[in-house]
Enzyme design. Structure first.
Site, PDB file in Angstrom:
ATOM      1  N   SER A 491      93.149  94.792 -36.310  1.00  0.00           N
ATOM      2  CA  SER A 491      92.223  93.399 -37.466  1.00  0.00           C
ATOM      3  C   SER A 491      92.842  91.960 -36.059  1.00  0.00           C
ATOM      4  O   SER A 491      92.711  91.893 -34.982  1.00  0.00           O
ATOM      5  CB  SER A 491      92.413  93.286 -38.439  1.00  0.00           C
ATOM      6  OG  SER A 491      90.974  92.442 -39.321  1.00  0.00           O
ATOM      7  N   ASP A 617      82.029  98.446 -39.512  1.00  0.00           N
ATOM      8  CA  ASP A 617      82.954  97.733 -40.169  1.00  0.00           C
ATOM      9  C   ASP A 617      82.625  96.692 -41.478  1.00  0.00           C
ATOM     10  O   ASP A 617      82.075  95.756 -41.353  1.00  0.00           O
ATOM     11  CB  ASP A 617      83.340  96.862 -38.955  1.00  0.00           C
ATOM     12  CG  ASP A 617      85.144  96.088 -39.497  1.00  0.00           C
ATOM     13  OD1 ASP A 617      85.125  96.100 -40.615  1.00  0.00           O
ATOM     14  OD2 ASP A 617      85.727  96.152 -38.390  1.00  0.00           O
ATOM     15  N   HIS A 645      86.797  99.642 -41.451  1.00  0.00           N
ATOM     16  CA  HIS A 645      87.692  98.720 -40.914  1.00  0.00           C
ATOM     17  C   HIS A 645      89.780  99.429 -41.392  1.00  0.00           C
ATOM     18  O   HIS A 645      89.555  99.843 -42.286  1.00  0.00           O
ATOM     19  CB  HIS A 645      87.935  97.222 -42.253  1.00  0.00           C
ATOM     20  CG  HIS A 645      88.403  96.549 -41.466  1.00  0.00           C
ATOM     21  ND1 HIS A 645      88.357  95.301 -40.456  1.00  0.00           N
ATOM     22  CD2 HIS A 645      89.786  96.043 -42.083  1.00  0.00           C
ATOM     23  CE1 HIS A 645      89.283  94.464 -39.793  1.00  0.00           C
ATOM     24  NE2 HIS A 645      89.831  94.858 -41.137  1.00  0.00           N
TER      25      HIS A 645
END
Length: 693
Positions: A491, A617, A645
């Site tokens: 991320s 996502d 995610h």
């Protein structure tokens, strides 16, 4: 009214050649001034870490500087005293050596006449005139003495540079409007030169000590003089190791006999081979990223331009030039030509990276992106691992907390967590367990303030700050130069990783990299997190960010927002505009999102990199995903229709959940490390137990 004038390629080449010739002419004319300044700069670069180390331990600046000055004065005075004594003794002994040399040349000429080379008795003395040799020795020694005479000027310049050291980075940023990329390149340049000079100094001391033992063993006169010569010539690439052995070998021939001279020559070859070709590359790792041919050409160029000092500093000067050329797309081809060798199979690569569908098959019982995202965070059984905490002090006075797992040796994986993550995050623990199961080692870098304790400075971390990544990678490389190193980013950590890989380009000191669920365009991510069910993730992350802010600024008054003002911040736009941007040097939220997004940097990545991403996502829109033409040839983008995610959960049943990310990352690393990782008996091809629920 404006006009755009363009030049043809030949005209542009002539302009560049003319400008280069003009610059070289100016540098040659200014050599008497530039030479001591260059020496002082490199000495200052080498001793600056010592100065900072003393400052971090509470020693006042003036006292630390005095210690450095005394060390430099003592070393210089001792070197001058010892060398001067040896020089005087050598000059006094020259007549004796001349007589012996004449006798040997006569004998050698007679031997040549005996094998049919008539006239050799008359030719050899003319060819090897001892008076010419003596004059050459005196000339060389006088040049060496002039270096010591210049020492005082170099010392003064070094002192003034050290006095300015704390303010130089800020001055450069203000004067040249350095961006984060430029600042990172400058930092990498200084650290690269620093590391080279430190390692070269240590290996030169080792070479000098071995030479002293060799010459003392054979009883060669004036050993200390040849030891000093060996120390300095070891800095000169290619020819330095050859030149350093000529005087003592000739002296051994004149002083003792031919057999001793041959043994001394063999001893020098063994020393230079063991230290220069075996020990030094192992300590230095990948070195400075300059090809052997470029080093030899640079030796000739800098030696012609700046004389002896130019030869002495040829390698770091060329490394600086390569890094500077790599910073501009127009000059990057020159940096590639001057850079290290490229494997033949690596040349035939496409003009862009690849984007392909992944083989991930989502669990039928987790059909939605939100289910894929929330299941591992809420329901995954987290493995218990013995983590070793280590604190790494940073040059700016702050620190990073590192958590280690695995043994003391083996391939190393550096893990960068996501926003407000840590070594306890489900995806980090899962990867650490998988790494340990393969016999590898893992280390988690906590971004500033994420290691269960607020960091010292007002600034924290953000998606575009890559300086800490560069620092820890350099630190790991210095600590374990021969260890295969890969980096995995999740991320926000993945965004910072890809941005850093694009900034450093071909000089990436890692073997492979992987990035998961990357917010390629931060603006789109902030917008997506403000819509629909994704606002739940925004609420959770903002709550964690505010908690961290309160913990740090509860007793501080230098925060950009008061604690009471936090309540008014309800989305990422407001938080990044009022807190993240001002704390990290951005003009505002739009400046931050533009400059910190990794997407523009993907085409500059030069290390094998895989990006794992799901089109569903819930943290971003699908249009954030880069096109194939935006990827460098070394980048492989694997897209899944599902996965959420940092989810990517598969498996037949909830109690038999499998976590595909760890499996795919390890498979990718195995393909990159296949030639570097020794086979381990404990490694099994089956999925480790830690990857299943």
């Amino acid at each position: 009214m404006t006009s755009n004038r363009t030049f043809s390629a030949p005209a542009r080449a002539l302009l560049v050649a003319g400008a280069f010739a003009l610059v070289v002419t100016v540098l040659e004319s200014a050599a008497p001034i530039l030479v001591p300044i260059l020496l002082a700069v490199f000495i200052a670069i080498v001793v600056t870490p010592i100065l900072r180390w003393m400052r971090r331990r509470g020693i006042p600046k003036w006292a630390a500087l005095m210690v450095i000055i005394l060390i430099l004065l003592d070393v210089g005075s001792l070197l001058a005293l010892v060398t001067t004594g040896a020089v005087e003794g050598f000059r006094d002994s020259l007549p004796t050596y001349q007589e012996r040399f004449i006798t040997l040349s006569d004998q050698f000429g007679g031997w040549l006449e005996g094998v049919g080379a008539s006239g050799s008795r008359e030719a050899i003395p003319d060819l090897l005139d001892p008076n010419k040799l003596a004059h050459g020795v005196r000339l060389f020694l006088s040049n060496a003495s002039s270096i010591f005479a210049m020492g005082f000027l170099v010392l003064l310049t070094t002192i003034f540079i050290l006095l300015e050291t704390p303010t130089i980075p800020a001055k450069l940023r203000a004067a040249f409007h350095l961006t984060e990329v430029g600042d990172a390149r400058l930092k990498r340049l200084l650290e690269t030169i620093n590391r080279y000079m430190q390692i070269k100094t240590l290996t030169s001391l080792g070479t000098a000590f071995c030479v002293w033992l060799l010459l003392r063993f054979f009883g060669i006169d004036f050993a200390i003089l040849w030891v000093v010569l060996a120390f300095f010539l070891n800095f000169v690439p290619v020819v330095g190791n050859i030149v350093m052995m000529i005087p003592p070998v000739l002296l051994a021939l004149v002083q003792i006999d031919l057999q001793t001279a041959l043994l001394v020559a063999v001893g020098y070859l063994v020393i230079n081979t063991a230290i220069g070709n075996v020990l030094e590359p192992r300590i230095m790792g990948k070195g400075l990223g300059v090809s052997t041919l470029a080093i030899f050409i640079s030796l000739l160029f800098w030696g012609w331009l700046f004389g002896t000092v130019g030869m002495f500093l040829a390698v770091p000067l060329t490394a600086a030039a390569v890094i500077a050329l790599d910073a501009n797309p127009h000059t990057r081809p020159l940096a590639i030509l001057l850079g290290p060798e490229i494997a033949e199979e690596a040349v035939a690569v496409p003009d862009a990276g690849s984007a392909s569908p992944s083989d991930f098959q989502p669990a039928w019982w987790l059909p939605s992106p939100h289910a894929q995202t929330l299941w591992p965070a809420l329901c995954r059984r987290r493995p218990r691992l013995p983590l070793r905490r280590e604190r790494l002090e940073l040059p700016d006075g702050d620190f990073l907390d590192l958590d280690w797992t695995g043994g003391e040796q083996g391939p190393l994986v550096l893990i960068l967590h996501g926003l407000e993550g840590s070594s306890t995050s489900h995806y980090v623990l899962g990867l650490l367990a998988a790494i340990t199961g393969h016999g590898w080692r893992g280390v988690v870098m906590h971004f500033r303030g994420c290691g269960n304790q607020p960091n010292r400075l007002a600034r924290g971390y953000c998606a575009g700050d890559t300086r800490d990544i560069a620092h820890i990678v350099d630190w790991l490389r210095q600590r374990e130069p021969a260890t295969p190193l890969a980096i995995i980013g999740y991320s926000l950590g993945g965004n910072a990783l890809l941005k850093w890989l694009g900034e450093v380009g071909a000089a990436t000191p890692v073997c492979a990299a992987a990035a998961v669920s990357v917010p390629f365009v931060l603006d789109l991510t902030a917008r997506r997190l403000g819509k629909g069910f994704s606002r739940l993730y925004q609420f959770h992350l903002l709550r964690e960010l505010k908690r961290s802010y309160r913990d740090k600024f509860h007793w501080r008054s230098d925060g950009p927002v008061t604690l009471a003002g936090l309540a008014a911040i309800q989305d990422f736009y407001a938080f990044d505009d009022r807190i993240t941007a001002p704390l990290h040097g951005y003009a505002g939220v739009h400046d931050y999102y533009t400059r910190a997004s990794c997407r523009p940097y993907l085409k500059h990545i030069r290390v094998p990199t895989i990006i794992l991403h799901a089109l569903d996502d819930p943290f971003m829109y699908p249009e954030a995903v880069p096109e194939t033409g935006e990827l460098a040839p070394s980048v492989q983008l694997e897209l899944s229709q599902n996965g959420g995610h940092v989810g990517f959960v598969s498996g037949r049943w909830p109690w038999q959940a499998e976590y595909w990310l760890e499996q795919r990352i390890l498979a990718f690393l195995e393909t990159q490390w296949v030639a570097q990782i020794p086979a381990t008996a404990s490694a099994e091809p089956a999925v480790p137990a830690a990857l299943t629920n």
